[in-house]
Write a protein that holds these residues in place. Structure first.
Motif, PDB file in Angstrom:
ATOM      1  N   GLY A   1       0.877  -1.216   0.065  1.00 47.65           N
ATOM      2  CA  GLY A   1       0.041  -0.071   0.086  1.00 47.65           C
ATOM      3  C   GLY A   1       0.825   1.211  -0.169  1.00 47.65           C
ATOM      4  O   GLY A   1       0.693   2.092  -1.115  1.00 47.65           O
ATOM      5  N   PRO A   2       1.759   1.446   0.978  1.00 47.05           N
ATOM      6  CA  PRO A   2       2.575   2.563   1.047  1.00 47.05           C
ATOM      7  C   PRO A   2       3.512   2.517  -0.185  1.00 47.05           C
ATOM      8  O   PRO A   2       3.796   3.919  -0.579  1.00 47.05           O
ATOM      9  CB  PRO A   2       3.483   2.385   2.215  1.00 47.05           C
ATOM     10  N   MET A   3       4.112   1.431  -0.678  1.00 45.20           N
ATOM     11  CA  MET A   3       4.739   1.574  -1.900  1.00 45.20           C
ATOM     12  C   MET A   3       4.018   2.231  -3.075  1.00 45.20           C
ATOM     13  O   MET A   3       4.459   2.973  -3.864  1.00 45.20           O
ATOM     14  CB  MET A   3       5.366   0.375  -2.404  1.00 45.20           C
ATOM     15  N   LEU A   4       2.805   1.546  -3.284  1.00 52.27           N
ATOM     16  CA  LEU A   4       1.765   2.292  -4.376  1.00 52.27           C
ATOM     17  C   LEU A   4       1.600   3.603  -4.395  1.00 52.27           C
ATOM     18  O   LEU A   4       1.729   4.386  -5.294  1.00 52.27           O
ATOM     19  CB  LEU A   4       0.454   1.493  -4.437  1.00 52.27           C
ATOM     20  N   GLU A   5       1.307   3.971  -3.183  1.00 49.46           N
ATOM     21  CA  GLU A   5       1.025   5.501  -2.720  1.00 49.46           C
ATOM     22  C   GLU A   5       2.248   6.329  -3.264  1.00 49.46           C
ATOM     23  O   GLU A   5       2.139   7.461  -3.758  1.00 49.46           O
ATOM     24  CB  GLU A   5       0.517   5.726  -1.491  1.00 49.46           C
ATOM     25  N   LEU A   6       3.323   5.783  -2.463  1.00 44.65           N
ATOM     26  CA  LEU A   6       4.722   6.655  -2.725  1.00 44.65           C
ATOM     27  C   LEU A   6       4.834   6.980  -3.960  1.00 44.65           C
ATOM     28  O   LEU A   6       5.292   7.871  -4.694  1.00 44.65           O
ATOM     29  CB  LEU A   6       5.680   6.020  -2.068  1.00 44.65           C
TER      30      LEU A   6
END
Lengths: 210, 210
Positions: free
Chosen positions: B184-189
């Motif tokens: 999740g954080p990776m996609l958002e970042l």
DNA sequence: GTCTATATAATGATAGAC
DNA sequence: GTCTATCATTATATAGAC
């Protein structure tokens, strides 16, 4: 003064151990530490009971020094990795950086605690940055901060581990090189992102809504 | 058949070694490997000459298997980390993932080569993604790809190292947990970025122009 | 090819003199 | 507090029987 002499020997052994462990990893022998401190192997055992005891005191000492140094520069530090960069360039702190990197590499208690503290700190800084409008808000602040710290420290660790300095005393240069190579890409990635659009992200934002 | 028996014993020892090294790290003893393969320690030395020789063959074997497996799923893999995730969930490949993680952790030749291959692959995938308009172009493609791979693999390695599974055979679950937490954080970042604007980035883009 | 037995070296730890 | 000397363990590696 007997007591002073005692404390000084203990401290000398402990400091020697921190340096040895940083350079050779935690497989370094008690004999090597004793030689570095110019004492006998027996004296090391006398003071610390066992190699594990020595290790424990090194862990505590390094963490205490880092906590202290962090307090001195509160607000100046955005990420754990840049903290290590700053430390590495100060001769006095270079062994500490080596020790922490070794500790993260091996998965010891000190490594875990250091990372967790870094995550906690970053959580505060990130919240401030979001409030100031400098950082974008996140769907899951805690998870984002954790990934940012883990990836920054992990990239540094992997870089140093896979391509270590010929002379372990040149650790500072190796750490600096990593930052020279990656600060550009990091800034670009953090500002612009990497992907244009991603359907999976929409799903992450609105789970099972559409 | 003498030759077949020989090869089978060699292969059994080698496979046992890969598994042991994956679980216990490269400090694992020849005796432990021999026990896992149900042979005598002497036979291990007879076949591989030394522990270092055994290690070398393990390195080569694991890298060969990974190369082979990558060829089978060409184009499906975007990052080194997701490759490892896929591998880890296949029982047959789980020891390979453990071995590679150990190798990255220790800084051995296999770890270095694995990472370099991943960087090279990612370079191709990223170029394709940019051409397709899915990924943004970068000021320095090579540096960006390197950082993305290093940070993805580094974050995974650090996560597994600092919080290893109770039973080393549960590595797959640990790897999966990391991806559940960080995708999740990776996609958002990767899509939105992290910072709003950054003066340093302008400087990075137009060095000494203004 | 495979095993048992052993040589050799290094390590963490202990005992006791000073 | 500090050292020397030594023990006990453990590791890789070797030698030789089968």
């Amino acid at each position: 003064m007997r007591l002073v002499g005692d404390l000084r020997a203990r401290a000398r052994i402990r400091d020697a151990a921190v340096g040895r462990f940083a350079v050779d990893g935690f497989g370094a022998t008690v004999r090597a530490v004793a030689a570095d401190a110019s004492v006998s192997p027996g004296l090391v055992m006398h003071h610390f009971g066992s190699k594990a005891g020595l290790r424990r005191e090194c862990d505590e000492h390094v963490l205490a020094l880092i906590r202290e140094a962090k307090a001195d520069r509160i607000g100046q530090v955005a990420s754990g990795a840049s903290l290590l960069e700053t430390f590495a360039s100060v001769d006095e702190f270079a062994p500490l950086v080596g020790y922490i990197l070794r500790s993260m590499q091996e998965g010891g208690a000190a490594g875990r605690e250091f990372v967790e503290h870094m995550v906690a700190d970053a959580q505060v800084y990130t919240a401030e940055a979001v409030a100031a409008g400098v950082a974008r808000p996140s769907q899951d602040e805690a998870a984002r901060v954790r990934y940012l710290v883990l990836s920054s420290l992990g990239a540094l660790l992997l870089s140093v581990t896979l391509d270590p300095p010929d002379d372990p005393r040149d650790l500072a240069a190796t750490v600096r090189r990593f930052f020279d190579e990656s600060s550009g890409p990091m800034l670009e990635l953090f500002t612009d992102g990497f992907l244009t659009t991603d359907h999976m992200l929409d799903e992450y934002r609105q789970p099972r809504t559409t």
